[in-house]
Scaffold this motif. Structure first.
Motif, PDB file in Angstrom:
ATOM      1  N   ASN A 120      24.176  -8.631  21.386  1.00  0.00           N
ATOM      2  CA  ASN A 120      22.983  -9.184  22.011  1.00  0.00           C
ATOM      3  C   ASN A 120      23.114 -10.675  22.308  1.00  0.00           C
ATOM      4  N   ASN A 141      19.487  -7.312  27.709  1.00  0.00           N
ATOM      5  CA  ASN A 141      19.414  -7.087  26.270  1.00  0.00           C
ATOM      6  C   ASN A 141      20.143  -8.161  25.466  1.00  0.00           C
ATOM      7  N   TRP A 143      19.725 -12.264  23.960  1.00  0.00           N
ATOM      8  CA  TRP A 143      18.760 -13.330  23.783  1.00  0.00           C
ATOM      9  C   TRP A 143      19.077 -14.164  22.549  1.00  0.00           C
ATOM     10  N   GLN A 188       8.887  -4.582  16.309  1.00  0.00           N
ATOM     11  CA  GLN A 188       9.945  -5.029  17.200  1.00  0.00           C
ATOM     12  C   GLN A 188       9.374  -5.505  18.533  1.00  0.00           C
ATOM     13  N   ARG A 189       8.444  -4.729  19.046  1.00  0.00           N
ATOM     14  CA  ARG A 189       7.943  -5.060  20.367  1.00  0.00           C
ATOM     15  C   ARG A 189       6.982  -6.232  20.340  1.00  0.00           C
ATOM     16  N   SER A 251      16.388  -5.775  27.655  1.00  0.00           N
ATOM     17  CA  SER A 251      16.058  -4.507  28.297  1.00  0.00           C
ATOM     18  C   SER A 251      14.862  -3.857  27.631  1.00  0.00           C
ATOM     19  N   ASN A 252      14.455  -4.383  26.490  1.00  0.00           N
ATOM     20  CA  ASN A 252      13.297  -3.820  25.810  1.00  0.00           C
ATOM     21  C   ASN A 252      11.986  -4.323  26.395  1.00  0.00           C
TER      22      ASN A 252
END
Lengths: 296, 116
Positions: A120, A141, A143, A188-189, A251-252
């Motif tokens: 990542n 994806n 960061w 996570q989100r 990508s999330n």
């Protein structure tokens, strides 16, 4: 090199030419210390240049992709990221590129932006900003992330030096205020699903091919501003982390196809605790930054 | 491409995989890992595998902790073969998802079951 030079008390500030070097060096002319002396509150500062005279740390830690997977702290030299050290890191393993593992924070608040998961990590590049920068190649994806309870508690404002991938060759300086993002029940989100503040053309607003700078904060009445233009408003909820920032492309993110296009890069991010644009030194800060990074 | 593998040992596995690239890391890098680990509120622990991610197998790489992690799902022969495979791939740039496909648990999913 043209840059903003702090002058002794009683004299007016201004822009100086190549022979009007300040006390730092010919290469590092940003006067963040002056802004702070005028009242600016800096919560976090990341840059490919040395932003404060008293900062004694390194610029970043990079990972090479050659044999042995070498890592190295990259110092500043004459106030600039030491590109020769980067080249040596890559060459030491016979690799071809490097990735950002840590972008050291210069304000003194100790909120380094890090990515310890190798898959990542964001590309290092000198193709967009010759100073060195985050991004450059097309990626998804990937960061850097900094988290601190007080870092992004609203309100705050972010200054960034960036280039978008969608608008090839367009280099802009983005300045905006931001207050609150994210409403999602997944841990996570929470960090990444937000009202994405993205660096792109102010004329088009949020777009999907870019290098993102995302920020999360609590705030029941939240707004998102890009280049002084109100983009989003509403209730961001209160279940998000108390402060976090993610620099890169994930990508999330909604939509899942968001990614950083080739040419998208970030060379500097400063998180202020309040709007610094009315400070006497702001104009000089902006001018010096544009000169340093070669932005219009 | 991103693929998800439900695996209660995802965290250990990710760290052990990175040992193949940087064995013997200093203490402050021990938690460095190869792939992200996702824990949706819907339950489960997932390894988030980027199939395009490549790394150079370290010239001194050994199976290490991977052997312990894989004991519950692979035979002793398969683990021994994996150890040989690691040695044979030393110094080579590989994609973990293909070079060491047997370490990933179960079926690859486009996203965790029940969503993120």
């Amino acid at each position: 090199m043209i840059g903003y030079t702090p002058l002794p008390a009683g004299q007016s500030g201004g822009i100086t030419g190549a022979l009007g070097m300040n006390a730092w060096s010919a290469g590092a002319v940003v006067d963040l210390d002056t802004l702070i002396s005028q009242g600016a509150v800096v919560k976090a500062a990341y840059s490919a240049r040395k932003l404060r005279q008293g900062f004694a740390g390194q610029c970043c830690k990079l990972r090479g992709n050659g044999t042995g997977t070498p890592e190295a702290d990259i110092p500043f030299t004459n106030g600039a990221l030491d590109k020769s050290a980067v080249a040596a890191l890559i060459a030491s393993g016979g690799g071809t590129t490097a990735y950002w593992k840590t972008w050291y924070e210069q304000s003194g608040n100790g909120v380094d932006a890090t990515q310890n998961t190798s898959a990542n990590q964001v590309n290092y590049s000198e193709t967009v900003f010759s100073t060195g920068g985050v991004g450059g190649a097309a990626q998804s994806n990937c960061w850097l992330e900094s988290i601190d309870g007080a870092l992004l508690m609203a309100p705050f404002a972010i200054w960034a030096v960036c280039c978008t991938g969608t608008y090839a060759g367009l280099i802009e300086l983005a300045y905006f205020g931001l207050n609150g993002v994210s409403r999602n029940s997944s841990p996570q989100r929470r960090l990444i699903q937000n009202w994405g503040v993205s660096f792109n053309s102010a004329a088009t607003g949020l777009i999907t091919t870019k290098l993102n700078l995302l920020a999360v904060s609590n705030g029941a009445s939240s707004t998102s501003w890009v280049n002084g233009v109100l983009k989003l408003t509403g209730d961001a909820g209160s279940n998000s982390p108390s402060g976090a920032m993610r620099i890169g492309a994930s990508s999330n993110l909604p939509p899942n196809s968001w990614f950083a296009g080739a040419g998208a890069s970030i060379a500097e991010i400063i998180v202020f605790g309040s709007d610094p644009s009315a400070l006497p030194g702001w104009a000089g800060f902006v001018a010096g930054s544009k000169s340093y990074f070669g932005t219009a | 491409m991103i693929q998800y593998y439900q695996d209660p040992d995802a965290e250990r596995l990710s760290i052990a995989l990175w040992d193949l690239a940087r064995p013997g890391r200093p203490a402050n890098e021990r938690e460095d890992r190869m792939f992200n680990v996702v824990k949706p509120l819907t339950g489960g622990v997932y390894l988030e595998v980027d199939t395009e991610f490549e790394f150079v197998v370290h010239p001194a790489a050994v199976l290490g902790d991977l052997a312990d992690i894989l004991q519950a799902r692979l035979s002793a022969e398969a683990i021994a073969a994996l150890g040989t495979q690691v040695v044979n791939l030393r110094g080579q740039m590989v994609a973990a998802s293909t070079a060491f496909a047997q370490v990933f648990n179960g079926q690859a999913l486009p996203q965790p079951e029940g969503g993120m």
